[in-house]
Scaffold this motif. Structure first.
Motif, PDB file in Angstrom:
ATOM      1  N   SER A 173       0.927  -1.334  -0.069  1.00 54.01           N
ATOM      2  CA  SER A 173      -0.129  -0.011   0.007  1.00 54.01           C
ATOM      3  C   SER A 173       0.995   1.231   0.021  1.00 54.01           C
ATOM      4  CB  SER A 173      -1.108   0.013   1.257  1.00 54.01           C
ATOM      5  OG  SER A 173      -0.020  -0.119   2.304  1.00 54.01           O
ATOM      6  N   SER A 174       0.366   2.255  -0.468  1.00 54.32           N
ATOM      7  CA  SER A 174       0.826   3.632  -0.467  1.00 54.32           C
ATOM      8  C   SER A 174      -0.318   4.623  -0.424  1.00 54.32           C
ATOM      9  CB  SER A 174       1.383   3.789  -2.026  1.00 54.32           C
ATOM     10  OG  SER A 174       1.565   5.197  -2.006  1.00 54.32           O
ATOM     11  N   ALA A 175      -0.011   5.772   0.545  1.00 57.87           N
ATOM     12  CA  ALA A 175      -1.093   6.656   0.697  1.00 57.87           C
ATOM     13  C   ALA A 175      -1.323   7.304  -0.657  1.00 57.87           C
ATOM     14  CB  ALA A 175      -0.572   7.824   1.503  1.00 57.87           C
ATOM     15  N   GLU A 176      -0.606   7.523  -1.738  1.00 68.53           N
ATOM     16  CA  GLU A 176      -1.152   8.258  -2.792  1.00 68.53           C
ATOM     17  C   GLU A 176      -0.785   7.023  -3.950  1.00 68.53           C
ATOM     18  OE1 GLU A 176      -1.850  11.405  -3.471  1.00 68.53           O
ATOM     19  OE2 GLU A 176      -1.923  11.760  -1.156  1.00 68.53           O
ATOM     20  N   PRO A 177      -1.640   7.345  -5.059  1.00 75.11           N
ATOM     21  CA  PRO A 177      -1.131   6.362  -6.361  1.00 75.11           C
ATOM     22  C   PRO A 177       0.366   6.836  -6.752  1.00 75.11           C
ATOM     23  CG  PRO A 177      -3.158   7.579  -6.792  1.00 75.11           C
ATOM     24  CD  PRO A 177      -2.637   8.113  -5.450  1.00 75.11           C
ATOM     25  N   TRP A 178       1.151   6.003  -7.399  1.00 79.98           N
ATOM     26  CA  TRP A 178       2.421   6.469  -7.882  1.00 79.98           C
ATOM     27  C   TRP A 178       2.385   7.021  -9.339  1.00 79.98           C
ATOM     28  CZ3 TRP A 178       7.320   3.535  -6.071  1.00 79.98           C
ATOM     29  CH2 TRP A 178       7.487   3.656  -4.921  1.00 79.98           C
ATOM     30  N   GLU A 179       3.576   7.872  -9.546  1.00 87.12           N
ATOM     31  CA  GLU A 179       3.505   8.347 -11.009  1.00 87.12           C
ATOM     32  C   GLU A 179       5.057   8.198 -11.378  1.00 87.12           C
ATOM     33  OE1 GLU A 179       1.727  12.228 -11.912  1.00 87.12           O
ATOM     34  OE2 GLU A 179       3.680  12.610 -12.617  1.00 87.12           O
ATOM     35  N   VAL A 180       4.900   7.496 -12.628  1.00 84.83           N
ATOM     36  CA  VAL A 180       6.214   7.364 -13.414  1.00 84.83           C
ATOM     37  C   VAL A 180       6.056   7.997 -14.805  1.00 84.83           C
ATOM     38  CG1 VAL A 180       7.547   5.226 -14.383  1.00 84.83           C
ATOM     39  CG2 VAL A 180       6.526   5.065 -12.124  1.00 84.83           C
ATOM     40  N   ALA A 181       7.281   8.277 -15.076  1.00 84.37           N
ATOM     41  CA  ALA A 181       7.413   9.127 -16.522  1.00 84.37           C
ATOM     42  C   ALA A 181       8.137   8.282 -17.367  1.00 84.37           C
ATOM     43  CB  ALA A 181       7.998  10.363 -16.365  1.00 84.37           C
ATOM     44  N   ILE A 182       7.590   7.887 -18.644  1.00 85.79           N
ATOM     45  CA  ILE A 182       8.310   7.384 -19.636  1.00 85.79           C
ATOM     46  C   ILE A 182       8.546   7.929 -20.924  1.00 85.79           C
ATOM     47  CG2 ILE A 182       8.180   4.914 -18.491  1.00 85.79           C
ATOM     48  CD1 ILE A 182       6.050   4.561 -20.735  1.00 85.79           C
ATOM     49  N   SER A 183       9.125   7.774 -21.606  1.00 81.68           N
ATOM     50  CA  SER A 183       9.501   8.374 -23.024  1.00 81.68           C
ATOM     51  C   SER A 183       8.208   8.111 -23.787  1.00 81.68           C
ATOM     52  CB  SER A 183      10.868   8.074 -23.929  1.00 81.68           C
ATOM     53  OG  SER A 183      10.678   6.967 -24.314  1.00 81.68           O
ATOM     54  N   HIS A 184       7.990   9.004 -24.959  1.00 81.62           N
ATOM     55  CA  HIS A 184       6.821   8.453 -25.878  1.00 81.62           C
ATOM     56  C   HIS A 184       7.438   7.230 -26.589  1.00 81.62           C
ATOM     57  CE1 HIS A 184       3.877  11.580 -25.340  1.00 81.62           C
ATOM     58  NE2 HIS A 184       4.799  12.454 -25.004  1.00 81.62           N
ATOM     59  N   GLN A 185       8.680   7.313 -27.047  1.00 82.13           N
ATOM     60  CA  GLN A 185       9.230   6.063 -27.618  1.00 82.13           C
ATOM     61  C   GLN A 185       8.905   4.949 -27.134  1.00 82.13           C
ATOM     62  OE1 GLN A 185      13.368   6.535 -28.410  1.00 82.13           O
ATOM     63  NE2 GLN A 185      13.444   5.303 -30.271  1.00 82.13           N
ATOM     64  N   ASP A 186       9.247   4.954 -25.565  1.00 89.45           N
ATOM     65  CA  ASP A 186       9.176   3.629 -24.878  1.00 89.45           C
ATOM     66  C   ASP A 186       7.769   3.466 -24.978  1.00 89.45           C
ATOM     67  OD1 ASP A 186      11.613   3.330 -24.489  1.00 89.45           O
ATOM     68  OD2 ASP A 186      11.765   4.199 -22.371  1.00 89.45           O
ATOM     69  N   PHE A 187       6.816   4.434 -24.539  1.00 90.97           N
ATOM     70  CA  PHE A 187       5.374   4.119 -24.497  1.00 90.97           C
ATOM     71  C   PHE A 187       4.897   3.431 -25.960  1.00 90.97           C
ATOM     72  CE2 PHE A 187       1.209   5.515 -25.237  1.00 90.97           C
ATOM     73  CZ  PHE A 187       0.392   5.009 -24.185  1.00 90.97           C
ATOM     74  N   ASN A 188       5.300   4.126 -27.013  1.00 90.06           N
ATOM     75  CA  ASN A 188       5.002   3.474 -28.197  1.00 90.06           C
ATOM     76  C   ASN A 188       5.397   2.074 -28.569  1.00 90.06           C
ATOM     77  OD1 ASN A 188       3.457   5.700 -28.660  1.00 90.06           O
ATOM     78  ND2 ASN A 188       5.041   6.843 -29.708  1.00 90.06           N
ATOM     79  N   SER A 189       6.706   1.788 -28.135  1.00 86.15           N
ATOM     80  CA  SER A 189       6.863   0.432 -28.245  1.00 86.15           C
ATOM     81  C   SER A 189       6.343  -0.484 -27.455  1.00 86.15           C
ATOM     82  CB  SER A 189       8.648   0.372 -28.190  1.00 86.15           C
ATOM     83  OG  SER A 189       9.013   0.707 -27.055  1.00 86.15           O
ATOM     84  N   TRP A 190       6.077  -0.121 -26.374  1.00 81.60           N
ATOM     85  CA  TRP A 190       5.041  -1.047 -25.417  1.00 81.60           C
ATOM     86  C   TRP A 190       3.881  -0.970 -25.434  1.00 81.60           C
ATOM     87  CZ3 TRP A 190       4.903   0.017 -19.226  1.00 81.60           C
ATOM     88  CH2 TRP A 190       4.371  -0.897 -18.847  1.00 81.60           C
ATOM     89  N   GLN A 191       3.122   0.140 -25.832  1.00 83.18           N
ATOM     90  CA  GLN A 191       1.670   0.379 -25.766  1.00 83.18           C
ATOM     91  C   GLN A 191       1.069  -0.221 -24.453  1.00 83.18           C
ATOM     92  OE1 GLN A 191      -0.100   1.149 -28.706  1.00 83.18           O
ATOM     93  NE2 GLN A 191       1.762   1.826 -29.900  1.00 83.18           N
ATOM     94  N   PRO A 192       1.527   0.137 -23.376  1.00 82.25           N
ATOM     95  CA  PRO A 192       0.539  -0.415 -22.318  1.00 82.25           C
ATOM     96  C   PRO A 192      -0.740   0.197 -22.267  1.00 82.25           C
ATOM     97  CG  PRO A 192       2.065   1.574 -21.545  1.00 82.25           C
ATOM     98  CD  PRO A 192       2.220   1.140 -23.072  1.00 82.25           C
ATOM     99  N   GLN A 193      -1.581  -0.538 -21.616  1.00 82.84           N
ATOM    100  CA  GLN A 193      -3.283  -0.152 -21.402  1.00 82.84           C
ATOM    101  C   GLN A 193      -3.592  -0.006 -19.940  1.00 82.84           C
ATOM    102  OE1 GLN A 193      -5.101   0.033 -24.132  1.00 82.84           O
ATOM    103  NE2 GLN A 193      -3.243  -0.475 -25.430  1.00 82.84           N
ATOM    104  N   ARG A 194      -4.827   0.804 -19.645  1.00 85.91           N
ATOM    105  CA  ARG A 194      -5.071   0.700 -18.373  1.00 85.91           C
ATOM    106  C   ARG A 194      -5.432  -0.390 -17.874  1.00 85.91           C
ATOM    107  NH1 ARG A 194     -10.054   2.745 -16.072  1.00 85.91           N
ATOM    108  NH2 ARG A 194      -9.658   3.874 -14.133  1.00 85.91           N
ATOM    109  N   GLY A 195      -5.060  -0.966 -16.690  1.00 83.68           N
ATOM    110  CA  GLY A 195      -5.424  -2.183 -16.042  1.00 83.68           C
ATOM    111  C   GLY A 195      -4.346  -3.240 -16.201  1.00 83.68           C
TER     112      GLY A 195
END
Ligand SMILES: Nc1ncnc2c1ncn2[C@@H]1O[C@H](COP(=O)(O)OP(=O)(O)OP(=O)(O)O)[C@@H](O)[C@H]1O
Length: 377
Positions: free
Chosen positions: A315-337
């Motif tokens: 557990s954590s009091a707040e949700p966590w936030e992580v920054a990734i590059s658009h390039q990494d995002f596009n190659s991984w294509q993560p989805q909500r959930g």
């Protein structure tokens, strides 16, 4: 003009707005007073100006004590968030106002006033609007005029209280860069109040972080960002992820999650503070850390993609936030959930003062000193 503040304090009735504090501001320096609402920034600024008296302590401009000197004799310029320009006067008349009302013995000749006004209109890049009235100006233009009006008096010190606070983000950014350039060119000493971390870190030579009427830390933007002195400063300088857990030598754990630390720590309990770019993200479990997460939201706007993550099995009091590059995002294509795993790269450990599980709050002085750790694998 250097400013020295020695043991200055202020109470309003029974409320102590400023505890005795010391601050040295160098000649030509630009200092940002940063802190949450009610931390005492404006009170301190008003005391430097002479708009508020000191209960204790002394204020010096260069070697001259000004503690009891009247505001009009201190030769300070002010710019406030809602600077009331005179509505019935043109831009040029507003800028000239302070000079026009000087006693005759001190007033420069009309020609000199006109010359100064023209020069300032050039500096604020508004010579074409000299004959307009304030109601015919945008918010950003009004603040430029307010600044020119303050500078017309050739102040030794310029004090600014949230000067761009009422403006939209883009104009605000433009104006603070412009102010910094002007400051460098003209070489005056500036002190400005802001509660915007980005603003303070971007334009100040030195940032003074305030909390509850005290100075928490004073440092250059780089020092402040890399070596925050307390939980409060760390937390205040932007979004931070906090992993709290039990420490056993080189391992720190909580629920199903654990982190292998780069070196053993003496504390039994504490928190690791991690900024959003100080974490590596992986789809598969990783070595050296087990921080299972579920993606809760994806924000594509900006230079990086920001993922909001919810801990799984811890557990954590707040949700966590992580920054990734658009390039990494596009190659991984993560989805909500989707599930993912995190690995710390760098962070800071704050030991609990006692064997207490009280989460970090705006009471950094109650906690023991922090140990900077590098979690690079
Ligand atoms: N004239 C006053 N009378 C009574 N209390 C005051 C007065 N001026 C300020 N205070 C109190 O002193 C504290 C510090 O106020 P100050 O305006 O210096 O904070 P600040 O950090 O500038 O906040 P903000 O960012 O909201 O302007 C606040 O709790 C405020 O309510």
């Amino acid at each position: 003009m250097s400013i020295r503040i020695q043991q200055v304090s202020k109470s309003f009735g029974s409320f102590q707005a400023l505890h005795p504090l010391n601050l040295d501001i160098q000649d030509g320096e630009m200092v940002g007073l940063l802190g949450p609402s009610g931390s005492g920034k404006t009170t301190l600024l008003r005391m430097i100006a002479g708009l508020e008296s000191c209960d204790t302590g002394k204020i010096f401009f260069q070697d001259q004590e000004v503690t009891r000197q009247h505001v009009r004799d201190r030769r300070v310029g002010f710019v406030f968030q809602h600077y009331a320009l005179f509505k019935h006067m043109t831009v040029a008349e507003n800028i000239a106002f302070g000079l026009d009302v000087l006693p005759k013995s001190q007033r420069p000749p009309q020609q000199e006033i006109q010359r100064r006004v023209s020069e300032l209109l050039e500096r604020i890049q508004l010579p074409h609007l000299a004959q307009r009235y304030p109601t015919q100006l945008s918010g950003g233009q009004k603040q430029r005029v307010a600044l020119a009006r303050a500078l017309a008096m050739q102040p030794r010190v310029l004090l600014l209280d949230e000067p761009f606070g009422a403006l939209d983000a883009k104009v605000r950014k433009e104006l603070r860069r412009w102010l910094r350039e002007l400051h460098d060119e003209l070489g005056f000493t500036s002190v400005f109040v802001t509660h915007d971390q980005e603003e303070a870190l971007e334009v100040s030579d030195r940032v003074v972080v305030m909390s509850q009427g005290r100075i928490e830390q004073q440092a250059t933007p780089q020092e402040l960002y890399h070596q925050p002195a307390s939980r409060f400063v760390y937390d205040f300088l932007g979004q931070v992820n906090i992993f709290s857990g039990q420490v056993q030598g080189k391992k720190m754990s909580q629920g199903e999650a654990w982190i292998e630390l780069p070196h053993p720590l003496k504390a039994e309990q504490g928190e690791v503070f991690l900024r959003s770019h100080e974490l590596a993200l992986s789809r598969e479990p990783v070595q050296k850390a087990h921080l299972p997460m579920q993606i809760n939201a994806i924000n594509l706007i900006g230079a990086e993609v920001r993922l909001e993550l919810l801990p799984q099995g811890w557990s954590s009091a707040e949700p966590w936030e992580v920054a990734i590059s658009h390039q990494d995002f596009n190659s991984w294509q993560p989805q909500r959930g989707d599930r993912c795993f995190l690995r710390p790269l760098a962070g800071q450990f704050f030991a609990a003062a006692e064997a207490s599980v009280t989460p970090a709050g705006p009471e950094p002085l109650n906690w023991s000193s922090s140990t900077r750790i590098s979690l690079a694998s």
